[in-house]
Design an enzyme around this catalytic site. Structure first.
Site, mmCIF file in Angstrom:
data_model
loop_
_atom_site.group_PDB
_atom_site.id
_atom_site.type_symbol
_atom_site.label_atom_id
_atom_site.label_comp_id
_atom_site.label_asym_id
_atom_site.label_seq_id
_atom_site.Cartn_x
_atom_site.Cartn_y
_atom_site.Cartn_z
ATOM 1 N N GLU A 103 0.856 -1.190 0.000
ATOM 2 C CA GLU A 103 0.000 0.000 0.000
ATOM 3 C C GLU A 103 0.894 1.242 0.000
ATOM 4 O OE1 GLU A 103 -3.430 2.309 2.665
ATOM 5 O OE2 GLU A 103 -2.765 0.291 3.234
ATOM 6 N N ASN B 68 -4.530 4.947 -1.913
ATOM 7 C CA ASN B 68 -5.707 5.560 -1.287
ATOM 8 C C ASN B 68 -6.193 6.742 -2.132
ATOM 9 O OD1 ASN B 68 -6.124 4.302 1.568
ATOM 10 N ND2 ASN B 68 -3.892 4.570 1.360
ATOM 11 N N GLU C 79 -8.185 2.341 -3.146
ATOM 12 C CA GLU C 79 -8.890 2.227 -1.875
ATOM 13 C C GLU C 79 -9.765 3.465 -1.652
ATOM 14 O OE1 GLU C 79 -6.390 1.293 1.387
ATOM 15 O OE2 GLU C 79 -5.537 -0.502 0.451
ATOM 16 N N ASP D 47 -12.157 0.758 2.037
ATOM 17 C CA ASP D 47 -11.259 0.910 3.176
ATOM 18 C C ASP D 47 -12.070 1.223 4.429
ATOM 19 O OD1 ASP D 47 -8.906 0.961 4.504
ATOM 20 O OD2 ASP D 47 -8.224 2.903 3.732
ATOM 21 N N GLU E 289 -6.611 -4.699 8.731
ATOM 22 C CA GLU E 289 -5.620 -3.630 8.865
ATOM 23 C C GLU E 289 -5.178 -3.466 10.323
ATOM 24 O OE1 GLU E 289 -6.183 -0.103 5.821
ATOM 25 O OE2 GLU E 289 -8.006 -0.359 7.012
#
Length: 779
Positions: A561, A616, A648, A678, A735
């Site tokens: 990520e 993201n 995300e 997310d 996460e």
């Protein structure tokens, strides 16, 4: 024909024939002049002009006949009886008047021809009656065929004159019909005189008649000329006076004539202005109509404004100007009045619109600033305080979007009414934005009065806007700044009230916040951060770190990520939790987001297959209609296959224009990009979002993972989410895993993916992520 010519040449006085011809032409021209005037004037005056035309035309024909009769020379002397003579002229006038009244205003050839026939009948009967008035010692007889030919000829000319008149205009409408009529009259008379046969008879005594020849010639000619000239003059004068009066009445300005302080004449505009008839004004003193300060002496100078009293008591503003003229033989004053009331009202409305909000009627920012400056000046002189309250409506945008702008306007008007009811008369409420209001408290004694007003406003909103029962209800956040404690200048005072309002919205909305100096420092720091963020990429202060994501069954790294990092030259490492919200509010997140996407794709293109890249995306980016095109360009330029990119998205992005966001999702799916939800589990409509949007993966929020070891409820939630993902065929990633115990529990619940500091901190820019199939140990 030769007999008629011989009769004129041998048996008539040529001088009198010429006089008769002139009278005939003058009468005919006057007759048609009067007819045209009858056609031009108003309907209520037409009968008068038709009667005058019949009188002038009939007398003209009668005069032509009798003067021509007097021109006739016969052996026996000729006299005329009075009553038959009078009867002859009366008959033709009445006959023509009846014919004109019945047929003149009818259009068409048939009506015109009928009118010509009736006029011929009147002239023939006048001629026969006039011949009966002759007093002579002889017997009269007629050549009937010749007389009939004369009547027929006259009929043709009379009918032609009336038909032609309908088809002509201008001067020809008078001249040509007049000549045709004159020819008809001449043909009728002289043919009739030629058809007379006189047989002297000594047995008939000649009485000499009631009218002597010389007196009759003078009287008939003079009376006819006077009548015809008077009729023509009446036409000219009436046209001049009527047209002049019509012109004055048509004037937009009021005009009146004043003499010795009294009104002697007015036009229609004056009547309209005053609401009175002309008869109610004429003869009245001027000051009964106008509010003249200084009396009539003001008239004659420059134009000035005054008032005119209407019949209903209303006073209208007018501009007056005057000039001295001679009117009806007297020195008078013509006063011209121009109505300014509508203009003044329009100017007032324009001035009001320039200083007030068109929807609520509240003062706008411009008027608020004026009153604030006045209030501060008075407060400085009196040693008092002034407060400015900045108000922002909570939930207004959502209500406006859901229920429409019309309902949103109703809410704003209702809020304006609530504010009016809550403040003093001396206070000022202004609408300065869509849902932003300012309140000025003028001349308060202390800070406590501002607090009292702010709390009262909150109570009013709680009472009037019940969000639990009314889906259209809105709340309010209030920021307050007070002079002189918080600022000594109007602009600074408003600015500090805005800062306090911003603080109130940050702390949860629906409350009051008073300005404090530290707030200004925070705002300045935030603005400096906004400025630095716009230049951070160009100054090479931004970098990307990559955090691994692992597979639970093997412990191997399956992707990374991308996490944005900012090293500020003065502030050091700024956490994303601080600068990302600032970037989203200022709009610089769009530039940062594109840079992150392009850079991360370029880095990931050098990773070994099948490592994936997760980036993201901000909710702000999903408001851009070209987002899919931007993603496609970044993939193409980096050479990264679309199936290796995961975007995300938090649930906040789905709540803003969900239809547009869904369209962007479909475009991204068409490219082959995966979409990940997310922070799953924190939104109030996550299940609905999974059903409505095409997600490929969900990430369990770190708040549930952190509570796994101590909270059985959190473990149940994780178990439920994993089962939900399995049933929906969605990959699930946990996460925020930081301990071996958390990792063990996640594996026990069957979660297929994991991510957190347990598997390694985010890499620096210089390190290259590698694929791994071994078990990841604690780092």
């Amino acid at each position: 024909m030769f007999r008629v010519i011989a009769c004129i040449q041998n048996q008539h006085d040529h001088l009198l024939v010429a006089l008769a011809t002139g009278i005939c032409l003058l009468g005919c021209f006057t007759f048609f002049l009067l007819l045209r005037r009858a056609g031009e004037c108003r309907p209520n005056h037409r009968e008068m002009w038709l009667a005058l035309a019949a009188l002038a035309g009939g007398v003209g024909v009668w005069s032509t006949h009798f003067v021509a009769m007097l021109a006739y020379q016969s052996a026996p002397p000729i006299g005329f009886s009075l009553w038959p003579t009078v009867l002859s002229v009366t008959f033709i006038v009445l006959c023509w008047w009846v014919a004109l009244s019945s047929l003149f205003f009818r259009s068409g050839v048939r009506a015109a021809a009928t009118l010509g026939l009736l006029m011929t009948f009147g002239a023939v009967w006048m001629h026969i009656t006039g011949m009966a008035a002759i007093d002579i010692a002889a017997r009269l007889s007629y050549d009937i065929p010749l007389y009939a030919a004369g009547v027929l000829t006259a009929t043709v000319f009379f009918v032609a004159a009336m038909v032609v008149r309908q088809r002509l205009a201008g001067a020809r409408q008078i001249v040509i019909p007049a000549l045709l009529t004159a020819l008809g009259i001449v043909a009728l008379h002289f043919t009739g005189m030629s058809a007379i046969e006189l047989a002297p008879d000594p047995t008939i005594a000649f009485a000499g008649g009631d009218l002597h020849r010389e007196w009759l010639i003078a009287a008939v000619a003079s009376a006819t000329v006077l009548l015809v000239c008077a009729a023509a003059l009446a036409v000219v004068l009436d046209r001049y006076v009527t047209d002049l009066k019509g012109l004055i009445d048509a004037a937009f300005d009021g005009v009146m004539v004043v003499r010795d302080g009294r009104i002697v004449q007015v036009n229609r505009a004056i009547c309209d202005m005053s609401g009175r008839r002309a008869g109610e004004l004429i003869g009245k003193p001027l000051d009964s109509l106008l509010t003249l300060e200084g009396g009539e002496q003001r008239l004659g100078g420059e134009s000035f404004e005054t008032g005119i009293w209407r019949a209903d008591g209303q006073l209208r503003i007018v501009e007056a100007s005057a000039r001295s003229v001679e009117f009806h033989g007297h020195l008078s004053t013509v006063v011209s009045l121009r109505d300014l009331s509508d203009r003044r009202e329009a100017e007032r409305q324009i001035a009001h619109m320039a200083r007030h909000d068109s929807l609520t009627g509240l003062p706008n920012r411009h008027l608020f600033d004026e009153r604030l400056a006045e209030a501060l000046a008075k407060a400085r002189a009196a040693g008092l305080a002034v407060s400015v309250l900045a108000l922002d409506l909570d939930r207004f945008k959502a209500v406006n979007d859901i229920f429409g702008h019309a309902k949103g306007d109703e809410i704003l008007c209702r809020v304006a009414d609530m504010l009016r009811a809550s403040v003093r008369t001396a206070d000022t409420i202004a609408r300065v934005g869509g849902d932003e209001f300012l309140i000025l408290q003028d001349g308060i004694a202390s800070h406590a009065e501002a607090e009292t007003l702010a709390l009262r406003l909150l109570e009013d909103f709680d009472r009037e806007m019940d969000m639990a029962r009314n889906p259209m209800a809105v709340g309010v956040s209030i920021g307050v700044a007070v002079f002189p404690a918080d600022a000594r200048d109007g602009e600074v005072l408003k600015h500090h009230a805005d800062i306090a309002l911003y603080r109130a919205k940050q702390t949860g909305r629906g409350n009051v916040c008073f300005f404090a100096p530290f707030m200004d420092r925070e705002v300045r720091a935030r603005r400096q951060m906004e400025h630095d963020l716009r230049l951070a990429v160009q100054r090479h202060q931004m970098s990307i770190a990559y955090q691994p994501m692992v597979a639970s069954d093997t412990g191997g790294v399956v992707g990374y990520e991308a996490l944005l990092r900012w090293r500020h030259p003065d502030l050091g490492d700024v956490p994303p939790s601080e600068f990302i919200p600032v970037a989203e509010e200022s709009g610089s997140i769009v530039q940062l987001g594109e840079w992150v996407l392009a850079t991360a794709c370029r880095d990931a293109a050098g990773w070994p297959e099948p490592l994936t890249l997760a980036v993201n995306m901000s909710p702000v980016q999903f408001q851009l209609p070209n987002l899919a095109r931007t993603v496609e360009n970044c993939l193409r330029q980096a050479g990264l296959p679309p199936h290796r990119l995961e975007l995300e998205v938090t649930e906040v992005a789905l709540m803003r224009n969900s239809a547009d966001v869904l369209a962007i999702f479909r475009q991204l799916k068409t490219l082959g990009v995966s979409i990940v939800m997310d922070d799953f589990g924190t939104g109030y409509s996550s299940l609905n979002s999974l059903q409505s949007f095409p997600f490929d993966k969900i990430k369990i929020d770190r708040s549930f993972i952190g509570a796994l070891e101590s909270d059985e409820a959190a473990r149940s939630i994780v178990r439920a989410i994993v089962g939900l993902g399995r049933s929906l065929n969605l990959s699930v990633v946990a996460e925020g895993i930081e301990t071996e115990a958390q990792w063990r529990l996640v594996v026990e619940e069957g979660c297929p993916g994991a991510q957190g500091f347990l598997f390694g901190s985010p890499n620096s820019v210089g390190s290259t992520p590698q694929a791994s199939t071994g078990t990841v140990g604690k780092t």
